[in-house]
Design a protein around this motif. Structure first.
Motif, short mmCIF file in Angstrom:
data_model
loop_
_atom_site.label_atom_id
_atom_site.label_comp_id
_atom_site.label_asym_id
_atom_site.label_seq_id
_atom_site.Cartn_x
_atom_site.Cartn_y
_atom_site.Cartn_z
N SER A 95 2.09 1.67 12.13
CA SER A 95 2.05 2.68 11.06
C SER A 95 1.22 2.17 9.90
O SER A 95 0.36 2.88 9.36
CB SER A 95 3.48 3.00 10.59
OG SER A 95 4.23 3.63 11.61
N ALA A 96 1.47 0.91 9.50
CA ALA A 96 0.71 0.32 8.40
C ALA A 96 -0.77 0.19 8.75
O ALA A 96 -1.65 0.39 7.90
CB ALA A 96 1.28 -1.05 8.05
N LEU A 97 -1.05 -0.11 10.00
CA LEU A 97 -2.44 -0.25 10.45
C LEU A 97 -3.18 1.08 10.30
O LEU A 97 -4.32 1.13 9.81
CB LEU A 97 -2.46 -0.72 11.90
CG LEU A 97 -3.70 -1.42 12.43
CD1 LEU A 97 -4.04 -2.66 11.61
CD2 LEU A 97 -3.49 -1.80 13.91
N TRP A 98 -2.54 2.18 10.70
CA TRP A 98 -3.15 3.50 10.57
C TRP A 98 -3.33 3.89 9.10
O TRP A 98 -4.36 4.44 8.71
CB TRP A 98 -2.28 4.55 11.28
CG TRP A 98 -2.88 5.08 12.54
CD1 TRP A 98 -3.46 6.30 12.71
CD2 TRP A 98 -2.96 4.43 13.82
NE1 TRP A 98 -3.90 6.46 14.01
CE2 TRP A 98 -3.60 5.33 14.72
CE3 TRP A 98 -2.56 3.19 14.30
CZ2 TRP A 98 -3.84 5.01 16.05
CZ3 TRP A 98 -2.78 2.87 15.62
CH2 TRP A 98 -3.43 3.76 16.48
N ILE A 99 -2.31 3.58 8.29
CA ILE A 99 -2.39 3.92 6.87
C ILE A 99 -3.50 3.13 6.19
O ILE A 99 -4.30 3.68 5.41
CB ILE A 99 -1.03 3.64 6.18
CG1 ILE A 99 0.04 4.58 6.75
CG2 ILE A 99 -1.13 3.83 4.66
CD1 ILE A 99 1.47 4.13 6.45
N ALA A 100 -3.57 1.84 6.48
CA ALA A 100 -4.59 1.00 5.86
C ALA A 100 -6.00 1.44 6.25
O ALA A 100 -6.93 1.38 5.44
CB ALA A 100 -4.37 -0.46 6.26
N ALA A 101 -6.15 1.89 7.48
CA ALA A 101 -7.46 2.29 7.99
C ALA A 101 -7.75 3.78 7.77
O ALA A 101 -8.83 4.26 8.14
CB ALA A 101 -7.57 1.96 9.47
N HIS A 102 -6.77 4.52 7.22
CA HIS A 102 -6.88 5.98 7.04
C HIS A 102 -7.16 6.66 8.38
O HIS A 102 -7.95 7.60 8.47
CB HIS A 102 -7.99 6.32 6.03
CG HIS A 102 -7.85 5.62 4.72
ND1 HIS A 102 -6.83 5.91 3.83
CD2 HIS A 102 -8.56 4.62 4.14
CE1 HIS A 102 -6.93 5.13 2.76
NE2 HIS A 102 -7.97 4.34 2.93
N GLY A 103 -6.49 6.18 9.40
CA GLY A 103 -6.65 6.74 10.74
C GLY A 103 -6.75 5.64 11.78
O GLY A 103 -6.33 4.51 11.55
N PHE A 104 -7.33 5.97 12.91
CA PHE A 104 -7.43 4.99 14.01
C PHE A 104 -8.15 3.73 13.54
O PHE A 104 -9.28 3.80 13.04
CB PHE A 104 -8.18 5.62 15.18
CG PHE A 104 -8.33 4.71 16.37
CD1 PHE A 104 -7.22 4.23 17.04
CD2 PHE A 104 -9.60 4.32 16.82
CE1 PHE A 104 -7.36 3.39 18.14
CE2 PHE A 104 -9.75 3.49 17.91
CZ PHE A 104 -8.62 3.02 18.57
#
Length: 285
Positions: free
Chosen positions: A29-38
């Motif tokens: 979840s944090a990875l997606w949020i940090a990257a604003h997507g995939f």
């Protein structure tokens, strides 16, 4: 050789993926949020494999630390280290090798993530011994099991913003909820051997506090993300998670071992629901 390998798989709980799934969903979840997507296949692979490896390494250290306690608990008495089928040295060597493999993955990211990985390792090593001295060791586990969140931001953004720490605090409440359910399973045994757990510390307030922790987790993540992710997707994921929390209340309110253990084992679906809402939100933006 085959028998040793099976023992090592048992040591790292290979047949019980619920443990690493509890770590994985907030991290992704944090990875997606940090990257604003995939976030890309490279970081996705690093964090999925790294999560599995570090959880497995943690099992090795935990079983060594608890070997003299586990023999007095029915649920854990047959663990490989406790039962003597795997030596302390073997378990520590395996744990070190797994942690080194995870570190090798982190080295493919950036210097900020590498730096934070040492803090993550330190917290993971402290937790198994916290149960001897801290009345709520689940709070220490909460930090350890939430540290994938700042690691994900570090790997994507080369920094750890305030948002990452807010999400970590929220996730800590979720860990307190499910690990208290887990501690409720062993409460009688832990009382007898003098182990400190949140289930013992909270006494008859345990169920109420577990539900309050679920609510705090979902509320903090909702407030932190409501302006970043389309509300329809975020709300759907959080409501699906909340519905499961309500179901878990029906499982733990009688404080039966089977009910509490079932609630713990199925908790990863709570994290998955939140993750699915986040992924859907970025997909429709």
């Amino acid at each position: 050789m085959g028998e040793r390998f099976r023992l090592y798989l048992d040591l790292i709980r290979w047949s019980r993926p619920a443990g690493w799934l509890l770590l994985l969903w907030p991290t992704l979840s944090a990875l997606w949020i940090a990257a604003h997507g995939f976030p890309g296949w490279h970081l996705l692979a690093v964090f999925v494999l790294g999560t599995i490896l570090m959880r497995s390494a943690g099992c090795c250290v935990n079983d060594v630390a608890d070997r003299d306690f586990d023999k007095h608990v029915k649920r854990t008495a047959a663990r490989p280290v406790t039962s003597g089928r795997v030596s302390v040295k073997e378990a520590l060597v395996l744990g070190a090798l797994l942690a080194l493999c995870a570190f090798g993955l982190v080295l493919t990211t950036n210097a900020v993530a590498v730096t934070w990985s040492f803090a993550a390792l330190a917290i993971s090593l402290v937790y198994p011994y916290a149960k001897r001295f801290v009345s709520m060791p689940q709070a220490v586990l909460g930090v350890a099991f939430s540290f994938g969140i700042p690691m994900a931001f570090a790997a994507v953004q080369s920094r750890v913003p305030l948002l990452a720490w807010v999400l970590l605090v929220g996730n800590l409440f979720w860990v307190l909820a499910y690990d208290t359910e887990y501690a409720m399973v062993d409460r009688d045994d832990d009382l007898r051997i003098g182990m400190k757990t949140s289930a013992i510390t909270l006494g008859r307030a345990d169920v109420a506090v577990v539900m309050g922790c679920y609510a705090a987790f979902l509320a903090i993540w909702a407030v932190a993300l409501m302006e970043r992710i389309p509300l329809i997707a975020l709300a759907t994921g959080l409501l699906a998670a909340a519905a499961q929390a309500v179901w878990h209340f029906t499982l733990i309110r009688s404080r039966s071992r089977d009910g509490c253990f079932k609630a713990f084992r199925l908790n990863h679906w709570v994290g998955f629901a939140v993750f699915a809402g986040i992924v859907a939100g970025y997909a429709i933006q």
